[in-house]
Design an enzyme around this catalytic site. Structure first.
Site, short mmCIF file in Angstrom:
data_model
loop_
_atom_site.label_atom_id
_atom_site.label_comp_id
_atom_site.label_asym_id
_atom_site.label_seq_id
_atom_site.Cartn_x
_atom_site.Cartn_y
_atom_site.Cartn_z
N HIS A 59 1.80 2.06 -3.36
CA HIS A 59 0.76 2.88 -4.26
C HIS A 59 0.93 4.41 -3.96
O HIS A 59 0.66 5.19 -4.82
CB HIS A 59 -0.50 2.38 -3.71
CG HIS A 59 -1.14 1.26 -4.47
ND1 HIS A 59 -1.64 1.27 -5.69
CD2 HIS A 59 -1.55 -0.13 -3.96
CE1 HIS A 59 -2.46 0.14 -6.07
NE2 HIS A 59 -2.03 -0.66 -5.25
N GLU B 197 0.98 -1.24 0.13
CA GLU B 197 0.04 -0.05 -0.01
C GLU B 197 0.94 1.46 0.17
O GLU B 197 0.65 2.17 -0.74
CB GLU B 197 -1.12 -0.03 1.14
CG GLU B 197 -2.01 -1.09 1.21
CD GLU B 197 -2.47 -1.71 -0.12
OE1 GLU B 197 -2.69 -0.77 -1.01
OE2 GLU B 197 -2.73 -2.84 -0.27
#
Length: 136
Positions: free
Chosen positions: A130, A127
């Protein structure tokens, strides 16, 4: 509110901006969207719901936790693995670390610093990528 999943690679490749107090609804939406996809998803970043802010939501096994402005400050135990992503088709090879230490702000914008290992560490690393516009 549950939001649609962003699949536009051009958008996903863009770096996210720091989260501010006025972005707290995005964190709530991210947690709602993660919950709605829990059968096939263990973590999400705000850009996956179309918002370029540094917010992630991570399944910690017994609950989902939002992290605002997370930064990995230590890592050790490099290994190679394969991961999938709700925003992309298929799986891809990537490098991860067995143990990480993360600084972030919680939903009350209180600074936190935690150590994670194993599966949870891998989710957080995915994450955080990202947020930097890195797609596996």
């Amino acid at each position: 509110m549950v939001k649609p999943i962003m699949r536009d690679v051009f958008f996903l490749n863009q770096k996210s901006e720091p989260a501010m107090k006025e972005d707290i609804q995005t964190a709530v939406d991210l947690l709602d969207t993660l919950k709605a996809h829990e059968d096939g998803c263990v973590g999400m970043a705000a850009n996956m719901i179309g918002v370029k802010k540094c917010i992630i939501a991570v399944n910690m096994g017994f609950l989902n936790v939002a992290m605002l402005n997370p930064k990995i400050v230590k890592k050790s135990g490099k290994y190679e693995t394969e991961e999938g992503c709700l925003s992309l088709e298929g799986v891809r090879k990537c490098t991860r670390y067995q143990e990480i230490e993360v600084e972030y702000e919680d939903m009350n914008f209180k600074k936190q610093r935690q150590k994670y290992s194993g599966w949870t560490a891998q989710i957080i690393q995915h994450e955080c990528d990202h947020l930097e516009g890195i797609i596996i």
